[in-house]
Design a protein around this motif. Structure first.
Motif, PDB file in Angstrom:
ATOM      1  N   THR A   1       0.843  -1.017   0.205  1.00  0.00           N
ATOM      2  CA  THR A   1      -0.015   0.022   0.002  1.00  0.00           C
ATOM      3  C   THR A   1       0.914   1.089  -0.120  1.00  0.00           C
ATOM      4  O   THR A   1       0.628   2.201  -0.647  1.00  0.00           O
ATOM      5  N   ASP A   2       1.888   1.328   0.894  1.00  0.00           N
ATOM      6  CA  ASP A   2       2.623   2.434   0.917  1.00  0.00           C
ATOM      7  C   ASP A   2       3.349   2.763  -0.357  1.00  0.00           C
ATOM      8  O   ASP A   2       3.345   3.888  -0.926  1.00  0.00           O
TER       9      ASP A   2
ATOM     10  N   LEU B   1       1.049   3.955  -3.105  1.00  0.00           N
ATOM     11  CA  LEU B   1       0.985   5.620  -2.767  1.00  0.00           C
ATOM     12  C   LEU B   1       2.096   6.420  -3.452  1.00  0.00           C
ATOM     13  O   LEU B   1       1.822   7.339  -3.799  1.00  0.00           O
TER      14      LEU B   1
ATOM     15  N   HIS C   1       0.039   7.739   5.226  1.00  0.00           N
ATOM     16  CA  HIS C   1      -0.584   7.818   3.851  1.00  0.00           C
ATOM     17  C   HIS C   1      -0.167   9.227   3.388  1.00  0.00           C
ATOM     18  O   HIS C   1       0.377   9.262   2.121  1.00  0.00           O
TER      19      HIS C   1
END
Length: 333
Positions: free
Chosen positions: A68-69, A72, A117
């Motif tokens: 996920t990171d 991003l 995030h």
């Protein structure tokens, strides 16, 4: 019959053999998408295809840290480069990680609610500016190769896609509907959440040369070196005075999006090759059929066009990477 490709007609994937076929097999297994246009467009120049895939795989897919990171960061890079295809792709991939609310918040142009995030997204955006202050890093320093590799991979991929692929991730732009984004992401979730073994793509590469110091002993390093080597081959399509013009222009670039009237872009009638390379580096979405036609000669195959665009695209990546590497060692160690 319409295709997602601009200015070129890449070989049909079903006809692929050797390393190209092996690359498609890895793509299908580890990326979860069968023959995506982002990589098929490079298949006219197999050395670029394998290297671009290797850097993407070893950083975004198999790299250390949270998927996920890294998505991003890739999304932040794609927003900074104004690449709608890639913005939509990473939004879908955030759905695939299971972060549905985050994906939809970003699709609406809103800032992530989670501050970590938000910092990752902002960090990805800032990487477009050569020499920008990227520290403190919004991730553990031990994971630097994966995050820098992801940023550099998509600075390259964004430019290739913006230059040579249409804007729609899915036919008729249906990815703009929330239900379609979510469904597409869910179809990829098993692949995205599966752990990929680092280094598996390196067997696709020839000896890439020296890896950058920031990559340490990570497989991201050889993958980056292979892409640098393959993309730089495109310089041979320009005479030395035009290569010098590209170098001077990139040395002075501040990360901005120059308009077509900017002095950075020479007249297509005078220096069409340098114009194409610089457009690919600084504003690839502004490349037109007239720009390609002004440069292209009977001897210029699709292989040549893809290599010239890749040379310009990597010139921008190289400018960003060199600015980072020029900082004091204690800041980047």
């Amino acid at each position: 019959m319409s295709t997602p490709f601009r200015f070129t007609s890449p070989p049909a994937p079903r006809s692929a053999t050797g390393r190209v076929a092996a690359t498609y097999e890895q793509l299908s297994r580890d990326f979860g998408v069968d023959r995506p246009p982002t990589f098929v467009i490079l298949s006219s120049a197999p050395e670029l295809l394998t290297a671009a895939w290797a850097l993407t795989r070893e950083s975004l897919i198999a790299g250390a840290g949270s998927r996920t990171d890294r998505e991003l960061v890739a999304l932040g890079v794609s927003l900074a480069n104004q690449c709608p295809f890639c913005v939509d792709a990473h939004t879908v991939l955030l759905h695939a990680t299971g972060d549905h609310a985050l994906a939809e918040r970003l699709a609406r142009g809103q800032r992530p609610e989670n501050e970590e995030h938000a910092r990752l997204l902002d960090w990805g955006r800032r990487t477009r500016v050569p020499g920008a202050a990227l520290e403190p890093y919004p991730f553990p320093r031990a994971e630097l190769p994966a995050y820098l590799g992801t940023a550099f991979a998509f600075h390259f991929v964004n430019r290739i896609v913006s230059a040579l692929v249409t804007e729609d991730l899915l036919p008729a732009g249906v990815q703009r509907f929330r239900a379609v984004r979510s469904m597409a992401g869910r179809s990829l979730s098993a692949t995205v959440r599966r752990t990929a073994v680092p280094g598996a793509s390196l067997a696709l590469l020839d000896d890439p040369g020296d890896a950058p110091a920031w990559a340490g002993d990570s497989p991201v390093g050889p993958a980056y070196a292979a892409l640098r080597r393959a993309a730089t081959l495109g310089a041979g399509l320009l005479p030395e005075d035009e290569r010098a013009l590209v170098r001077r222009t990139l040395a002075a670039w501040d990360g901005s999006h120059p308009s077509l009237t900017h002095a950075a872009f020479p007249d297509r009638a005078e220096r069409p090759g340098a114009r194409l390379a610089l457009l690919a580096a600084l504003a690839p979405y502004r490349i037109t059929g007239a720009d390609v036609a002004a440069w292209r000669r009977p001897e210029h195959t699709d292989h040549c066009l893809v290599h010239l665009v890749a040379y310009g695209a990597f010139a921008a990546v190289d400018r960003i990477e060199r600015a980072l590497s020029a900082r004091p060692a204690e800041e980047t160690a």
